[in-house]
Write an enzyme that holds these catalytic residues in place. Structure first.
Site, short mmCIF file in Angstrom:
data_model
loop_
_atom_site.label_atom_id
_atom_site.label_comp_id
_atom_site.label_asym_id
_atom_site.label_seq_id
_atom_site.Cartn_x
_atom_site.Cartn_y
_atom_site.Cartn_z
N GLN A 81 2.35 13.60 -1.80
CA GLN A 81 1.06 12.54 -1.84
C GLN A 81 -0.16 13.03 -0.83
OE1 GLN A 81 1.25 8.28 -1.56
NE2 GLN A 81 1.36 8.61 0.60
N HIS A 119 6.50 4.31 9.82
CA HIS A 119 4.93 3.62 9.99
C HIS A 119 4.52 3.72 11.46
CE1 HIS A 119 6.12 2.00 6.02
NE2 HIS A 119 5.08 2.74 5.73
N GLY A 130 2.48 10.28 6.49
CA GLY A 130 3.85 10.74 6.74
C GLY A 130 4.27 11.86 5.76
O1 PAF Z 1 2.23 5.95 1.06
C1 PAF Z 1 1.92 5.00 0.85
O2 PAF Z 1 2.40 3.82 1.42
C2 PAF Z 1 0.96 4.63 -0.28
O3 PAF Z 1 1.03 5.34 -1.36
C3 PAF Z 1 -0.49 4.58 0.24
C4 PAF Z 1 -0.89 5.73 0.82
C5 PAF Z 1 -0.63 3.21 1.45
C6 PAF Z 1 -1.62 4.33 -0.84
O4 PAF Z 1 -1.21 3.07 -1.45
#
Ligand code: PAF
Length: 279
Positions: free
Chosen positions: A153, A37, A147
């Site tokens: 996603q 992160h 990421g």
């Molecule tokens: O990847 C994540 O941490 C979550 O899926 C996100 C993109 C913050 C959405 O809640």
């Protein structure tokens, strides 16, 4: 670092910067922050005038209520890490603030949300798409940083941005790994020391499989070998798929001219780990 809990305050604060023509970078998270992160915060700081991070453990994307309950919540440590990393704004809404008076969106994701992660976690991507859309409406960033560990996603979010014609550029950034090779994930903190040690084999499998694919090994054999290797450990392979990296359609033969990706999901005890590697 400014900590803001409501959309209206966030809008007021960000508008001041927007009027000065400052660019805004956004890193959405569910907290339990790790170096992966923080690398996204770093990318945003390098490219944008102002960096916003959100921490919101989104209930609608958990298909398993136990996983939601057990999801690590470490807001104090996260706040400190973000301050140290030079993040400008931390947005920490609660569920009501996030979802009250909102209407679900249904962008055409071309079936991407129903395969792989979507097949094993029904409804998961509905929740992801809803929350990322709402967060983008609240922050209205110029750049969105995500990421590549959650490869599917980021593809789906890209599709949603296109389908909804949102004025934001998605930057998908490299996976950060622990020295053992294990992909960094908030869920790693729930592994025992032994599981954390053993689960590094996922990276080894991805690496060796990518090599084998490039050498022309039959793809079924690649998957069988990986599955045999994992049987040596106390874990359960949920899926391993070799796919076209753009459509995520499974491929039967490797073609070096077509971007190809290996995606894997493995249960280690009650912790579900995902990872991927481009061939
Ligand atoms: O990847 C994540 O941490 C979550 O899926 C996100 C993109 C913050 C959405 O809640």
């Amino acid at each position: 670092m400014k900590v803001i809990a409501t959309k209206s305050q966030l809008k007021l604060f960000l508008n001041k910067h927007r009027h000065k023509n400052q660019s805004i970078g956004f890193v959405p998270t569910m907290g339990a922050l790790h170096a992966g992160h923080l690398s996204l915060i770093q990318y945003s700081r390098e490219q944008c005038d102002l960096t916003v991070c959100s921490i919101f453990v989104n209930p609608t994307q958990f298909n398993d209520s136990e996983d939601f309950k057990k999801y690590p919540r470490t807001i104090e440590a996260d706040t400190l890490l973000l301050k140290e990393a030079g993040c400008d704004v931390l947005f920490v809404p609660d569920t009501e603030e996030m979802y009250n008076n909102t209407t679900p969106i249904h962008p055409d994701l071309q079936g991407l949300d129903r395969i792989l992660e979507g097949e094993f976690r029904p409804g998961h991507f509905d929740g992801v798409v809803q929350i990322v859309y709402l967060l983008l409406q609240a922050v209205r960033p110029d750049y969105l940083f995500m990421g590549l560990k959650d490869y599917q996603q980021q593809l789906i979010v890209r599709k949603m941005i296109e389908a909804m014609d949102l004025p934001v550029q998605l930057k998908a950034m490299p996976i950060l790994r622990e020295p053992s090779g294990l992909a960094m994930s908030s869920r790693n903190t729930r592994l025992t020391a032994e599981q954390r040690h053993d689960s590094a084999v996922i990276y080894k499998i991805l690496f060796l499989s990518a090599e084998a694919i490039r050498r022309g090994t039959d793809l079924k054999i690649v998957v069988d070998d990986a599955s045999q290797e994992l049987k040596k450990y106390e874990c359960r392979l949920e899926y391993m798929a070799i796919c076209d990296a753009d459509s995520l359609k499974p491929i039967s033969h490797y073609n070096p001219d077509i971007p190809t990706i290996i995606l894997i999901a493995v249960w280690w005890g009650d912790v579900r780990l995902i990872d991927n590697m481009l061939v």
